[in-house]
Scaffold this motif. Structure first.
Motif, short mmCIF file in Angstrom:
data_model
loop_
_atom_site.label_atom_id
_atom_site.label_comp_id
_atom_site.label_asym_id
_atom_site.label_seq_id
_atom_site.Cartn_x
_atom_site.Cartn_y
_atom_site.Cartn_z
N GLU A 123 66.48 13.77 19.45
CA GLU A 123 67.24 12.52 19.52
C GLU A 123 66.58 11.43 20.38
OE1 GLU A 123 71.08 13.02 21.20
OE2 GLU A 123 70.30 13.57 23.17
N GLN A 161 66.21 -1.48 21.57
CA GLN A 161 67.39 -1.87 20.78
C GLN A 161 67.08 -3.09 19.93
OE1 GLN A 161 70.05 -2.01 24.10
NE2 GLN A 161 71.11 -0.12 23.50
N SER A 218 68.27 -5.02 32.26
CA SER A 218 69.02 -4.92 31.01
C SER A 218 68.96 -6.21 30.21
CB SER A 218 70.46 -4.45 31.26
OG SER A 218 70.98 -5.15 32.33
N ARG A 250 69.45 3.10 19.73
CA ARG A 250 70.70 2.36 19.84
C ARG A 250 71.43 2.69 21.13
NH1 ARG A 250 73.87 3.78 14.79
NH2 ARG A 250 72.19 5.30 14.61
N LYS A 251 71.54 4.00 21.41
CA LYS A 251 72.38 4.39 22.56
C LYS A 251 71.54 4.80 23.76
CE LYS A 251 75.37 6.44 19.21
NZ LYS A 251 74.62 7.41 18.45
N ALA A 252 72.17 4.77 24.92
CA ALA A 252 71.48 5.10 26.16
C ALA A 252 70.96 6.53 26.16
CB ALA A 252 72.40 4.87 27.34
N LYS A 253 71.66 7.43 25.41
CA LYS A 253 71.22 8.84 25.46
C LYS A 253 69.92 9.06 24.67
CE LYS A 253 73.72 10.77 21.66
NZ LYS A 253 74.86 11.27 21.06
N GLU A 254 69.50 8.03 23.94
CA GLU A 254 68.22 8.15 23.22
C GLU A 254 67.04 7.79 24.13
OE1 GLU A 254 68.52 6.79 18.83
OE2 GLU A 254 70.20 5.85 19.85
N CYS A 255 67.35 7.54 25.41
CA CYS A 255 66.30 7.14 26.34
C CYS A 255 66.16 8.21 27.43
CB CYS A 255 66.69 5.80 26.95
SG CYS A 255 65.55 5.20 28.17
#
Ligand code: ATP
Length: 732
Positions: A561, A530, A459, A536-541
């Protein structure tokens, strides 16, 4: 072992000539001019000039003659320019070779190879000359360029019992222009250039048919239709004129001239030139287009799928942290003191389990491995020495599906193996751990601890690799990559490219979506995405594992998304492109490895890396990024949009001016008015409007910033969309 000396190589190069296949002979200017004049309509026109001359219409005859000649000369010049642009492109994509000379391994232009050179082959490279193999590690070569057989052939360095003569059966030889699909090898050049096997059949290869773009084909069809219509109108015009008892000869010449002027014969040629010119403009921004149609397609791209390493990031890796003996140790190339705590066993593994080489200033190899080598050497472990002490006796090379590599070494009276690779994969193969010299079982708690360290390092946008070893077993068992002893983790920093960030922002404005696809860990990928503004968000991965559990329809829904795909394998890439295309997108996809070839072919625009890419990927691609930069894709799309717009302008302009001439003449004759234009007028107008202004429009400078604020054109949008046809008729 040492290769040729540079002086010997230079001597041989001077004697034998460059390692190149002969190029097709150039057309002589006379032949090119004849090709331009050899057209039925032009012949009719020349006859008309002769008739005018006999009727003492000298000025008409001269004008017709001059116009025809000037037109032909302009045609020759244009063709020559287009040809030159394409040739310089070929030079840019010319192959390179890795050789050993004076004991030093380095990369040179394949053209400089001579007989006797020692060439090193790696997965993905193109064989640069005919070779007799002296080393082959799981080497497989695809020889379809030569034999037509697309199944790769397994190669060996062993001398066959019976020497075979058929190319496909000479297992200890490698041939120029074939592709290494797996393994590594070394060989000695036996033949170069026209003496090579491919050189012997090169005449067959030279005669490749010319390729036309879909747009050119459409235009040629349109041109044919318009030709028929205009010739019919001219015949009709002549018929009416005869009925009106006008001067038959004069009207005949006028009708023929009108036919010559109205037939848009220059259309496909102008489009080729405009495309070829834009291709050479793209070269200046490091985008090498291999196939002309791609220029048009580029303008319609609305999704760009890009690799991470080297494209969005700088691919300049430096180790900044490591985790060994159950503790974090920060690494810096200057602070040696702390690094004394890193065990020698670990450092030696980093130096031995890899193929990068540094000789003086020159560094050859994968940046990830170079970073590890640099760390080992800074801490006092020399690769050359280690290799002498523990020679490599077997290996399993890295591939992006397994995501790891293994080398087996012999030394201190025993065999042992080092494995390095993606931490999640390597950790899954470990059953023990080495801490402060003792080997302990790798229990759940320790495993979880390593996972946590891995997540933490990832991270921070670090690329993390794990190193493990195996000490017991036969050579074959050591290669199995099972029941390994975990040694530690290394974290590398790979800074993002600042230009890539700007390009992502520009793409957003231009309604082009950027999707990052990487083999790296999800946390590392997301952290970098990012930074770049891709997600931006984790759900985009999404990871490759998740992707595997989805149906195509579910994946299609998630694609709305998801902006980052992590830990994917090359097959996943193919699937992502296929589903994106099914949703109606025009997709550009980057790739560099052998396994990326299918997805590059599947994408509307396959983009290969020029520096880091394998020859296999380059051959499957439509475009090559000479500098491997993401920002170059943005420039290419900008150019693609601009060029499509120019072609549209050119076509509408050409058609409307032709249309104007026909309307003028036809209406006048129909209403019995004196013919408003003489034959020479028509031809003059044709000369000054047909090629030069059309070309000027084709090279028009568009406001690129403005262009990149608009969405891309629809995939199926034709040239006459958005009122194009009405415009043409109205202007006419
Ligand atoms: P990208 O797809 O953006 O180029 P990547 O380099 O991570 O990213 P791959 O080359 O497919 O993609 O590598 C996949 C994983 O394999 C890497 O994340 C890394 O963990 C591991 N890896 C990469 N290079 C090596 C290597 N030379 N030896 C061992 N493992 C490696």
């Amino acid at each position: 072992e040492t290769g040729l000396t540079e002086t010997e190589a230079a001597k041989r190069l001077a004697a034998d000539g460059a390692n190149e296949l002969e190029q097709e002979k150039k057309k002589s200017p006379g032949a090119a001019l004849w090709e331009q004049l050899n057209d039925p309509l032009i012949c009719v026109l020349l006859v008309a000039a002769l008739v005018s001359f006999l009727l003492h219409e000298i000025s008409d005859a001269v004008i017709i003659g001059v116009v025809v000649l000037v037109n032909a000369v302009v045609g020759v010049i244009q063709e020559g320019k287009a040809q030159k642009a394409l040739e310089s492109l070929k030079k840019l994509t010319s192959p390179r070779a890795v050789v050993r000379r004076d004991s030093v391994v380095r990369e040179i232009a394949a053209a400089e190879l001579v007989v006797g050179d020692v060439v090193i082959l790696e997965t993905g490279s193109q064989v640069p000359a005919d070779l007799r193999l002296v080393q082959a590690w799981s080497l497989k070569i695809e020889e379809s360029a030569l034999t037509g057989e697309s199944v790769p052939v397994e190669k060996t360095s062993e001398k066959p019992e019976v020497e075979k003569t058929a190319v496909g059966e000479r297992k200890n030889e490698a041939f120029m222009s074939t592709l290494v699909t797996a393994g590594r090898g070394e060989g000695i050049v036996t033949a170069t250039g026209m003496q090579s096997e491919i050189g012997k059949v090169a005449s067959m290869i030279r005669a490749v048919p010319r390729e036309y773009t879909p747009l050119q084909k459409k235009l040629a069809e349109l041109g044919k239709l318009l030709s028929v219509v205009s010739i019919l109108l001219c015949v009709l015009l002549f018929g009416i004129a005869v009925l009106q008892k006008r001067n038959v000869i004069e009207m005949l010449i006028t009708a023929i001239s009108l036919a010559v002027a109205a037939v848009p014969e220059g259309l496909p040629a102008v489009v080729t030139i405009v495309l070829a010119m834009s291709v050479s403009r793209m070269v200046r921004v490091n985008a090498i287009v291999r196939k002309l149609p791609s220029v048009e397609t580029l303008g319609a791209v609305n999704v760009v799928c890009s690799d991470k390493t080297g494209t969005l990031t700088q691919n300049k890796m430096t180790v900044t942290a490591c985790y060994v003996n159950d503790r974090h140790i920060p690494v810096s190339m200057h602070n040696i003191r702390q690094q004394a705590e890193i065990p020698e066993m670990f450092l030696r593994g980093l130096a031995l389990c890899q193929d990068a080489e540094v000789t003086g200033e020159e560094a050859v190899g994968d940046p990830t491995e170079l970073a590890l080598l640099q760390m080992a050497e800074t801490c006092g472990i020399r690769k050359k020495q280690s290799e002498q002490q523990y020679p490599r006796i077997k290996e399993r090379s890295f591939d992006s599906v397994r995501k790891m590599m293994t080398t087996v070494h012999r030394g201190d009276g025993r065999d042992f193996a080092y494995t390095k690779g993606a931490p999640d994969v390597v950790l899954g193969r470990c059953t023990k751990i080495r801490i402060n010299g003792s080997i302990l079982p790798l229990g759940e708690a320790k495993r979880r601890k390593i996972q946590n360290v891995l997540e933490e390092m990832s991270s921070q946008a670090l690329r993390v690799l794990a190193l493990a070893m195996k000490t017991d077993g036969t050579k074959e068992e050591l290669l199995q990559e099972e029941e390994l002893i975990f040694l530690g983790l290394v974290g590398m920093k790979d800074p993002i490219r600042p230009e890539a960030k700007d390009a992502v922002t520009k793409f957003k404005k231009a309604s082009v979506q950027t999707v990052m696809i990487t083999g790296d860990h999800a946390k590392t990928a997301l952290a970098i995405a990012q930074e770049l503004g891709i997600a931006r968000k984790a759900k985009e991965c999404m990871t490759g594992e998740e992707l595997e559990n989805l149906t195509d329809i579910e994946l299609g829904n998630r694609l709305k998304e998801v902006r980052v795909f992590a830990r994917v394998s090359p097959e996943h890439k193919v699937r992502i492109v296929r589903v994106l295309k099914k949703l109606g997108n025009v997709v550009a996809m980057t790739g560099d490895g052998v396994n990326d070839a299918p997805s590059l072919r599947m994408a509307d625009i396959g983009i290969a890396m020029g520096k880091g890419g394998t020859d296999v990927a380059k051959q499957a691609s439509d475009m090559i990024l000479a500098d491997d930069h993401f920002a170059t894709i943005e420039k290419a799309i900008e150019e693609g949009r601009s060029i499509y717009r120019n072609i549209k302008k050119t076509v509408l302009f050409l058609l409307s001016s032709n249309f104007g001439e026909i309307i003028t003449m036809f209406t006048a004759v129909l209403f019995g008015i004196a013919s408003p234009l003489k034959a020479s007028h028509i031809l003059w107008i044709n000369l000054i409007t047909d090629s030069l202004p059309a070309l000027a429009l084709g090279m028009d400078h568009n406001d690129k910033e403005q262009l990149m604020k608009m969405p891309p054109r629809g995939a199926k949008e034709g040239l006459f969309a958005n009122g194009g046809l009405a415009c043409t008729i109205f202007y006419g």
